[in-house]
Write a protein that holds these residues in place. Structure first.
Motif, short mmCIF file in Angstrom:
data_model
loop_
_atom_site.label_atom_id
_atom_site.label_comp_id
_atom_site.label_asym_id
_atom_site.label_seq_id
_atom_site.Cartn_x
_atom_site.Cartn_y
_atom_site.Cartn_z
N GLN A 41 0.82 -1.20 0.00
CA GLN A 41 0.00 0.00 0.00
C GLN A 41 0.87 1.26 0.00
N VAL A 42 0.47 2.22 -0.82
CA VAL A 42 1.06 3.56 -0.81
C VAL A 42 0.04 4.50 -0.22
N LEU A 43 0.43 5.21 0.85
CA LEU A 43 -0.46 6.16 1.50
C LEU A 43 -0.15 7.56 0.98
N VAL A 44 -1.16 8.24 0.44
CA VAL A 44 -0.99 9.59 -0.08
C VAL A 44 -1.61 10.57 0.90
N ILE A 45 -0.80 11.47 1.45
CA ILE A 45 -1.27 12.52 2.35
C ILE A 45 -1.44 13.78 1.54
N THR A 46 -2.68 14.27 1.45
CA THR A 46 -2.96 15.36 0.51
C THR A 46 -4.32 15.98 0.81
N SER A 47 -4.54 17.19 0.35
CA SER A 47 -5.91 17.68 0.25
C SER A 47 -6.58 16.88 -0.85
N TYR A 48 -7.90 16.71 -0.75
CA TYR A 48 -8.56 15.80 -1.70
C TYR A 48 -9.98 16.27 -1.95
N PRO A 49 -10.47 16.11 -3.20
CA PRO A 49 -11.85 16.52 -3.50
C PRO A 49 -12.85 15.80 -2.57
N PRO A 50 -13.90 16.51 -2.17
CA PRO A 50 -14.44 17.72 -2.79
C PRO A 50 -13.81 19.03 -2.31
#
Length: 808
Positions: A41-50
């Motif tokens: 698994q790759v965990l992406v830490i980010t702002s995300y839509p909506p």
């Protein structure tokens, strides 16, 4: 000869029926249904839509591309960044959320990530504003993580103050690798922050592949016919510098009163939160004050991606007037360039790096007169606008999201010490571009990008290959929409057959044979026609009687003349055609002709081969895989051991020249490969899809006969060349159009999607469906029948010297 009736054109309804099968199919034999929770698994830490934010959109696009290309390699989970009381109704619930206003939330998240054994790597999308209120908590979070961290810097500021310097260096120290989007940002990290170069990777901001549409058609669709369209898009804020464009418009409109400026996008949520719609209202007031109501239109909404891309394609000039000289990168700027928009921009770092060598125009910040002059100049020069747009599109081709996904995934694999071992997912099977390239006459030879170039005319070569590919597709799917295509290609081949049975190759857009037929060796084209006709004959039980009767009559007339053919590849194609024909119409005459041609190939091989060179000529050129494959077909048909032995020896030799641990690298068309330089330095580039495809077709046949596991692995490695496993790490197949790029060069990909490359890819893709029907040589019943019906003697082996190959 009577041609088959066909429709006047390929109906639009047929064009949309091309996609088939699931893109999640694994390339190298792994179960495509592997549960996501069993994948690394790759965990992406980010702002995300909506959440409405440029980085949220960026991350959504990147994640989609990663999942599409490598969804069988690793899964992706999301940690969505939130701020205080702001909560979002996510379409799919993220695995984690992080309240960036709460210091304790950082510690808790680090603990959760560390104890999750499935998380192999963390991808962090960084913007200083995300963590501005909890800088220390964010730094402690990075210190606490025991997983590899890749940090993507969306902003890199030069000349930092001591606090910013310390913060960035801390992030770099606790990251396994850093990603920036421009060379300028990389240089700034090295120069101003003393970050080691080996820790920095430049992966440009991704852009979308598009189906190029007519500007006039799109303008009519959106009610903009007759207008010269300027546009800008993105979340509105004062930093966009739109007032500068409004100040420039009176001078522009005076010269070009048909000008319309589109301001596309909602106001930035952060701006609305602080001041409401004051900024937009000020722009509207300015429009009224300047009397520009007929020349400015606000599109105050979020546009779905397809609609946004249409607006960009209909744009005559895209304006990027940011007032921030330190802005590192812009997604809106990148999207406009990738749509072929001529761009006029202020000189922020990304623009200075990209808008050079005729790819755009730079103007000073907040300089309305200069902007007006630049716009007027471009509006008055249609050809210059076209050239700038084309140059920009080619410049941005390497930045499409699919290539960005390849670059990211390769980095993930390296950082996890191959704990993430990359496997490409097979794209859906699509006939969309093949249909787009096909008229009622046949398949057009060339394209300009993805637009058919009718002026290039038609060839038997392309229509023969197209008929083979569509026959493959029909055998696989039973799609009745394939029958009209088969009729079109068969009719073209019949039209090109002359009274003596031979085929002419070149036909112009009006259906006239061109002088090129008199100046070119047509033996290979004749061989391809016989291959295609034989393949169609093998399907006599599946296609309408009128089709297989016409195919058989045509091939019978052609076979009367093949004894005089000595081109190695032409003989190879003919042997394949006879092999397929014999599947449905078994005859001793087929076997006798196969033996005669195979004996010539054997004689050529024995004339050229020695201890260090196991080939039929003293050079490798084009479509090399057809020669050993043809001999293997002859071996299956006749059981003659010398055919099988030479097929195997020559094919192993070919594979030794084109495969390495990195994958396949076919013989370059930049001088080919001669015996004298086979062990020397090979030119880079000049690799054509047809050579990769023919290698895959040959590997498939050798695997079915000899069952060597290595052949199957090499098939997968070769097919991955189309998907990005090549020296540029770029896609050659375009999943948006269903077309295939025309070639891989040393520094770039040829973006035209002509018939040869598109059909070659399609043939290879259909073979990769891993169909395993009973093979002729494996059938004991077949062998017994052939032992009792071996062809009568065809006389002594004919002496044959190899002829110089002419690329038809």
């Amino acid at each position: 000869m009577l041609l088959l009736p066909i429709a006047s054109s390929i109906a639009p309804a047929q064009i949309n029926g091309g996609a088939y099968l699931n893109a999640r199919t694994a390339l190298n034999g792994h179960d495509p249904a592997t549960p996501q929770h069993q994948l690394p698994q790759v965990l992406v830490i980010t702002s995300y839509p909506p959440r409405e934010c440029g980085i949220a959109t960026y991350s959504e696009d990147l994640i989609k591309a990663l999942q599409h290309k490598f969804g069988i390699t690793f899964s992706i989970s999301i940690c969505a960044l939130e701020e205080g009381k702001e909560k979002y109704a996510y379409k799919d619930r993220p695995a984690y959320t992080l309240d960036t206003e709460c210091s304790n939330a950082f510690v808790k998240l680090a603990f959760q990530i560390n104890r999750n054994p499935d998380v192999k790597l963390v991808l962090l999308q960084h913007e200083f504003g995300f963590f501005r209120n909890q800088v220390e908590a964010f730094e402690r979070f990075l210190e606490a993580l025991d997983k590899p961290v890749v940090t993507v810097f969306h902003t890199v500021l030069s000349d930092p103050d001591p606090k910013r310097l310390a913060n960035v260096r801390h992030i770099a120290e606790h990251s396994s690798s850093l990603i920036v989007m421009t060379t300028t940002s990389m240089q700034t990290l090295e120069r101003d922050y003393a970050v080691p170069a080996q820790k920095i990777n430049v992966i440009p901001h991704g852009t979308h592949l598009i189906n190029h549409q007519s500007k006039d058609t799109l303008k009519e669709k959106h009610g903009l016919q007759g207008r010269k369209v300027l546009s800008t898009f993105g979340l509105l804020s004062s930093g966009k510098g739109i007032a500068t464009t409004l100040d420039a418009l009176p001078a522009i409109v005076q010269e070009h009163p048909e000008t319309l400026f589109l301001i596309i996008g909602k106001t930035h949520p952060g701006v609305v939160k602080q001041e409401g719609e004051r900024y937009r209202e000020s722009l509207q007031q300015k429009v009224e004050h300047l009397g520009l109501q007929q020349n400015v239109r606000f599109v105050n909404r979020y546009l779905p991606l397809p609609e946004l891309l249409e607006y960009l394609q209909l744009t005559d000039i895209y304006l990027f007037t940011s007032t921030d000289p330190l802005q590192a990168v812009s997604g809106t700027f990148s999207y406009a360039l990738s749509c072929g928009c001529p761009v006029i921009s202020t000189p922020f770092p990304h623009a200075r790096e990209v808008l050079c060598e005729g790819t755009g125009v730079l103007v000073d910040f907040a300089n309305a007169p200069q902007l007006a002059a630049a716009v007027i100049d471009l509006l008055q020069n249609d050809q210059r606008r076209t050239n700038i747009g084309s140059n920009a599109l080619h410049r941005m081709a390497s930045a499409v999201w699919e290539n960005s996904a390849i670059a990211h995934a390769s980095l993930f694999s390296d950082l996890t010490d191959k704990g993430i071992s990359l496997r490409y997912a097979l794209p859906d099977i699509s006939l969309d571009h093949l249909r787009r390239m096909t008229t009622s006459r046949g398949m057009i030879q060339f394209s300009k990008l993805d637009r058919p170039d009718i002026g290039s005319g038609y060839t038997v070569d392309d229509n023969a290959r197209a008929m083979v590919a569509v026959c493959q597709h029909f055998e696989l799917t039973g799609d009745k929409d394939d029958i009209p295509l088969i009729r079109v290609y068969l009719n073209f081949i019949v039209y090109c057959q002359q009274e003596d049975g031979n085929f002419l190759n070149y036909v112009d857009e009006n259906g006239e044979f061109t002088p090129q037929n008199d100046a070119t060796n047509l033996e290979d084209a004749n061989g391809r026609a016989i291959w295609a006709l034989g393949h169609l004959c093998s399907m006599r039980a599946k296609v309408p009687q009128s089709i297989h009767v016409l195919a058989d009559n045509t091939i019978q007339l052609a076979l009367d003349k093949v004894s005089g053919i000595h081109s190695t590849r032409a003989m190879g194609f003919i042997i394949k055609g006879l092999y397929y024909r014999d599947l449905a119409i078994s005859s001793d005459s087929n076997l006798a002709l196969i033996a005669r041609l195979a004996d010539r190939l054997v004689q050529m091989y024995r004339h050229e081969a020695d201890d260090d060179w196991h080939w039929f000529e003293d050079y490798f050129t084009y479509a090399n895989g057809i020669l050993p494959e043809a001999l293997l077909c002859a071996f299956e048909m006749t059981g003659k051991e010398q055919y099988g032995e030479i097929a195997k020896a020559s094919f192993d030799f070919l594979l030794s020249k084109v495969f390495s641990p990195e994958g396949i690298r076919v013989v370059s068309n930049k001088g080919w490969m001669h015996r004298s330089d086979a062990s020397g330095v090979r030119p880079i580039g000049g690799e054509q899809p047809i050579d990769v495809a023919y290698t895959i077709l040959a590997l498939d046949r050798f695997h079915r006969v000899f069952r060597e596991p290595g052949h199957r692995k090499q098939m997968h490695a070769a097919f991955e060349w189309f998907l990005g496993r090549n020296h540029l790490h770029r896609i050659i197949y375009n999943p948006c159009t269903g077309g295939c790029y025309d070639g891989l060069e040393e520094y770039n990909v040829n973006l035209n999607q002509g018939a040869e490359s598109t059909v070659s890819y399609l043939m290879a893709r259909l073979v990769m469906e891993n169909r395993q029907p009973a093979h002729r040589f494996e059938s004991q019943t077949y062998q017994s029948r052939r032992r009792s019906a071996r062809p009568r003697s065809v006389g002594p082996v004919e002496s044959a010297r190899p002829r110089k190959y002419d690329h038809a």
